[in-house]
Design a protein around this motif. Sequence first.
Motif, PDB file in Angstrom:
ATOM      1  N   GLY A 111     -13.224  -4.744   7.915  1.00  0.00           N
ATOM      2  CA  GLY A 111     -13.139  -3.638   8.653  1.00  0.00           C
ATOM      3  C   GLY A 111     -11.761  -3.695   9.361  1.00  0.00           C
ATOM      4  N   VAL A 112     -10.807  -3.924   8.190  1.00  0.00           N
ATOM      5  CA  VAL A 112      -9.420  -3.795   8.708  1.00  0.00           C
ATOM      6  C   VAL A 112      -8.765  -2.980   7.572  1.00  0.00           C
ATOM      7  CG1 VAL A 112      -7.207  -4.974   8.831  1.00  0.00           C
ATOM      8  CG2 VAL A 112      -9.387  -6.404   9.576  1.00  0.00           C
ATOM      9  N   THR A 113      -8.025  -1.863   8.455  1.00  0.00           N
ATOM     10  CA  THR A 113      -7.461  -1.000   7.199  1.00  0.00           C
ATOM     11  C   THR A 113      -5.763  -1.440   7.533  1.00  0.00           C
ATOM     12  OG1 THR A 113      -6.876   0.731   9.179  1.00  0.00           O
ATOM     13  CG2 THR A 113      -9.157   0.823   7.811  1.00  0.00           C
ATOM     14  N   ALA A 114      -5.242  -0.800   6.585  1.00  0.00           N
ATOM     15  CA  ALA A 114      -3.911  -0.978   6.242  1.00  0.00           C
ATOM     16  C   ALA A 114      -3.207   0.153   5.782  1.00  0.00           C
ATOM     17  CB  ALA A 114      -3.305  -2.089   5.664  1.00  0.00           C
ATOM     18  N   ASN A 115      -2.297   0.797   6.432  1.00  0.00           N
ATOM     19  CA  ASN A 115      -1.527   2.162   5.837  1.00  0.00           C
ATOM     20  C   ASN A 115       0.016   2.059   6.519  1.00  0.00           C
ATOM     21  OD1 ASN A 115      -3.943   4.141   5.146  1.00  0.00           O
ATOM     22  ND2 ASN A 115      -4.538   3.150   7.141  1.00  0.00           N
ATOM     23  N   ALA A 116       0.674   2.829   5.832  1.00  0.00           N
ATOM     24  CA  ALA A 116       2.371   2.964   6.232  1.00  0.00           C
ATOM     25  C   ALA A 116       2.841   4.443   6.307  1.00  0.00           C
ATOM     26  CB  ALA A 116       2.861   2.474   4.804  1.00  0.00           C
ATOM     27  N   VAL A 117       3.478   4.433   7.147  1.00  0.00           N
ATOM     28  CA  VAL A 117       4.246   5.747   7.596  1.00  0.00           C
ATOM     29  C   VAL A 117       5.601   5.634   6.928  1.00  0.00           C
ATOM     30  CG1 VAL A 117       5.095   7.303   9.382  1.00  0.00           C
ATOM     31  CG2 VAL A 117       2.750   6.032   9.675  1.00  0.00           C
ATOM     32  N   ALA A 118       6.132   6.627   6.401  1.00  0.00           N
ATOM     33  CA  ALA A 118       7.234   6.560   5.773  1.00  0.00           C
ATOM     34  C   ALA A 118       8.256   7.957   6.356  1.00  0.00           C
ATOM     35  CB  ALA A 118       7.325   6.806   4.193  1.00  0.00           C
ATOM     36  N   PRO A 119       8.952   7.361   7.345  1.00  0.00           N
ATOM     37  CA  PRO A 119       9.466   8.538   7.848  1.00  0.00           C
ATOM     38  C   PRO A 119      11.007   8.969   6.900  1.00  0.00           C
ATOM     39  CG  PRO A 119       9.445   6.803   9.291  1.00  0.00           C
ATOM     40  CD  PRO A 119       9.047   6.230   7.971  1.00  0.00           C
ATOM     41  N   GLY A 120      11.226  10.219   7.124  1.00  0.00           N
ATOM     42  CA  GLY A 120      12.375  10.916   6.765  1.00  0.00           C
ATOM     43  C   GLY A 120      13.541  10.605   7.616  1.00  0.00           C
ATOM     44  N   PHE A 121      14.515  11.654   7.939  1.00  0.00           N
ATOM     45  CA  PHE A 121      15.448  11.506   8.759  1.00  0.00           C
ATOM     46  C   PHE A 121      15.018  11.782  10.270  1.00  0.00           C
ATOM     47  CE2 PHE A 121      20.188  11.862   9.531  1.00  0.00           C
ATOM     48  CZ  PHE A 121      20.100  12.106  10.929  1.00  0.00           C
TER      49      PHE A 121
END
Length: 253
Positions: free
Chosen positions: A176-186
């Motif tokens: 029941g665990v999710t893992a995601n990533a956010v990749a910012p620009g500037f």
Amino acid sequence: MSTTEQRVAIVTGAARGIGAATAVRLAREGRAVAVLDLDEASCADTVKKITEAGGTAIAVGCDVSDAAQVETAVGRVAEELGAPVILVNNAGVLRDNLLFKMSDSDWDTVIGVHLRGAFLMSRACQKYMVDAAFGRIVNLSSSSALGNRGQLNYSAAKAGLQGFTKTLAIELGKFGVTANAVAPGFIATDMTAATAERVGMGFEDFQEAAASQIPVRRVGQPDDIANAIAFFAGDAAGFVSGQIMYVAGGPLN
């Protein structure tokens, strides 16, 4: 109060910038938030902003690259706020340089905080998530994962976090665990201001130059990233895992 409102979140590198904006956003949605940074005293402003708005938050000092400190910090959060089932691995540092000028320390420090830190924090928190049959891990990658001159260490760390995220999603999904990533620009933060200083530009000029290359014609703000993180941390994202979301004002080549 719903179960969502009772959930406990840890945000690393939350004294300022993206981490602070994320901590405030998650608190606004009803989470109890552990505001974690290297210097506990530096978290005071973020905690104050949350508590003055009626939220719950504590400041926690921790070097995320130190295994003993991580275990102590996560244990303290569990004792004072409850089981941490939302983790935002945001802590980061810069040690920019070209390859031939980059020291062993430049490399080790950046890899240690970004990659080792995310590993140690995720390992310490996952047991609480598994026990709760619910968890959200959100890692901060970067557009620099695609390569960026003078950021060999940072680019490698941020690219590594993408593989780390996808593997977490595979291993932890059945619990029941999710893992995601956010990749910012500037994003306009102290970190990008330091980069402007390093290259010998005023920060306003640096932002204008960056905005001219971004389709939406502006640089990002910490709240832009906090919005994406909040989605991944919420119930609505329960069927979204192993994803990398670039938040950069347009497509990246």
